[in-house]
Design a protein around this motif. Structure first.
Motif, PDB file in Angstrom:
ATOM      1  N   VAL A 185       0.820  -1.217   0.000  1.00 50.79           N
ATOM      2  CA  VAL A 185       0.000   0.000   0.000  1.00 50.79           C
ATOM      3  C   VAL A 185       0.850   1.263   0.000  1.00 50.79           C
ATOM      4  O   VAL A 185       0.644   2.170  -0.801  1.00 50.79           O
ATOM      5  CB  VAL A 185      -0.956   0.009   1.222  1.00 50.79           C
ATOM      6  N   ILE A 186       1.800   1.349   0.941  1.00 54.10           N
ATOM      7  CA  ILE A 186       2.619   2.550   1.057  1.00 54.10           C
ATOM      8  C   ILE A 186       4.026   2.278   0.527  1.00 54.10           C
ATOM      9  O   ILE A 186       4.374   1.145   0.202  1.00 54.10           O
ATOM     10  CB  ILE A 186       2.683   3.043   2.511  1.00 54.10           C
ATOM     11  N   GLY A 187       4.831   3.324   0.445  1.00 53.13           N
ATOM     12  CA  GLY A 187       6.189   3.183  -0.058  1.00 53.13           C
ATOM     13  C   GLY A 187       6.228   3.253  -1.575  1.00 53.13           C
ATOM     14  O   GLY A 187       5.203   3.183  -2.253  1.00 53.13           O
ATOM     15  N   GLU A 188       7.441   3.394  -2.090  1.00 57.09           N
ATOM     16  CA  GLU A 188       7.614   3.448  -3.540  1.00 57.09           C
ATOM     17  C   GLU A 188       7.192   2.117  -4.159  1.00 57.09           C
ATOM     18  O   GLU A 188       7.672   1.055  -3.767  1.00 57.09           O
ATOM     19  CB  GLU A 188       9.072   3.746  -3.878  1.00 57.09           C
ATOM     20  N   HIS A 189       6.246   2.173  -5.083  1.00 59.88           N
ATOM     21  CA  HIS A 189       5.706   0.973  -5.727  1.00 59.88           C
ATOM     22  C   HIS A 189       5.067   0.017  -4.715  1.00 59.88           C
ATOM     23  O   HIS A 189       5.013  -1.186  -4.938  1.00 59.88           O
ATOM     24  CB  HIS A 189       6.792   0.243  -6.520  1.00 59.88           C
ATOM     25  N   GLY A 190       4.607   0.560  -3.579  1.00 59.20           N
ATOM     26  CA  GLY A 190       3.917  -0.248  -2.595  1.00 59.20           C
ATOM     27  C   GLY A 190       4.799  -1.184  -1.796  1.00 59.20           C
ATOM     28  O   GLY A 190       4.303  -2.136  -1.175  1.00 59.20           O
TER      29      GLY A 190
END
Length: 349
Positions: A185-190
């Motif tokens: 969900v979060i972060g670069e590219h999930g």
């Protein structure tokens, strides 16, 4: 109120013959009823079967496990990765392996029970954790402290800035983080919070997680150094447990484009909801995350009366506080989001 249902949809529930919008659970990308995602999953069930009835330590080993673990480690940015059958099992494997005489396990505020090895509970605040940790390092320098926490604890203490965590002497600490609500969900590219935490300079970093919340498959994963992951692989805990369903893990490899599109839609829904939310101070939420917490039971009742169901129950056990949370997903339509925001506005105006 508890509702018993016969079938499940990612954005609607049928309760007593009437449709209700559903803003609860943890299926953030809304994958469980997505036809394209189901198609990939079904193809993999045909190829790999419904279950793998053997140990990962067996003399016959499916190559898909290593393929997925290689993919996941490169995606997250760790040296190594192993998968297990659930996020809870991942947390327990790490915590129980580290619970040895040379370590002292310390639980940050709001740590999930998946990381708990006993009922000692977590520290009430980071200030008390800091004080205890400082004293421990002076009194027991040979006993390495292990600090365990949830990356997203829904209080704002940790993600996104991890300000309180940064105050700890992390260079003397093994850091164990459950990223179940972040991965996918979060972060670069999930890819979650591994890279962000890696730069904090802890003595060692391990991240464990469920793959069900963000990636839509029943499995768990652990990320860390090659030495630590090899240690975990050689435990009876890992070898004695049934592995994750191979068809589920294979689906991760085949659904990369779907994941990317779902994350884009989810972010659009988050932005739309926050733009329409008229009383943001009544809620707690984190940047780019779809869970919005609140503590007004009257709002829950009002939403239910208007055929909108949100998360509302005692968690993780019957003696715990009521968990009240609005959860947006990639499956919600613009109309769904607008209807929810209007209903909240009606309640508070």
């Amino acid at each position: 109120m508890t509702h018993h249902i016969d079938g499940f949809s990612s954005r609607e529930l049928l309760i007593n013959g009437e449709k209700h919008l559903y803003f609860g659970g943890t299926a953030y990308l809304g994958l469980q009823k997505d036809k394209a995602f189901q198609g990939i999953f079904i193809e993999n069930v045909i190829k790999y079967g419904t279950n793998y009835g053997a140990s990962r330590k067996s003399n016959i080993r499916l190559s898909i496990y290593n393929e997925v673990e290689q993919h996941l480690k490169h995606w997250v940015g760790s040296q190594a990765c192993i998968t297990v059958s659930s996020g809870y099992l991942a947390g327990q494997l790490v915590a129980q392996t580290l619970q040895v005489e040379k370590h002292k396990l310390l639980y940050a505020p709001n740590t999930h029970s998946a990381l708990m090895t006993d009922d000692s509970g977590s520290f009430e605040s980071y200030s008390t954790l800091h004080a205890f940790l400082t004293d421990h390092l002076k009194q027991n320098p040979s006993k390495t402290p292990v600090v365990l926490l949830d990356s997203i604890d829904f209080s704002g203490n940790n993600y996104p800035a991890f300000e309180a965590l940064r105050t700890l002497p992390l260079d003397k600490v093994i850091l164990v983080v459950d990223d179940s609500h972040g991965i996918g969900v979060i972060g670069e590219h999930g890819n979650g919070i591994y890279q962000k935490l890696k730069h904090l300079g802890s003595q060692e970093l391990l991240v464990c997680c469920s793959l069900g919340k963000g990636l839509g498959v029943q499995a768990g994963a652990i990320f860390g150094t090659e030495n630590r992951i090899n240690q975990l692989k050689n435990t009876a805990f890992f070898g004695g447990a049934s592995p994750a369903m191979p068809a589920a893990l294979a689906t991760i490899l085949g659904a990369q484009e779907i994941y990317a599109e779902k994350r884009r839609r989810l972010q659009q829904n988050i932005n739309l909801f926050l733009d329409r939310l008229k009383y943001p101070k009544k809620f707690k939420f984190m940047k780019n995350h779809p869970a919005i917490s609140f503590s007004d039971s009257g709002l829950t009742q009002f939403l239910t009366h208007n055929k909108i169901i949100v998360t509302d129950f005692n968690y993780p056990d019957e003696y715990s506080p009521t968990l009240s949370r609005i959860v947006l997903s990639a499956a919600h339509t613009k109309t769904d989001i607008v209807s929810l925001a209007k209903c909240i506005e009606m309640y508070y105006c």
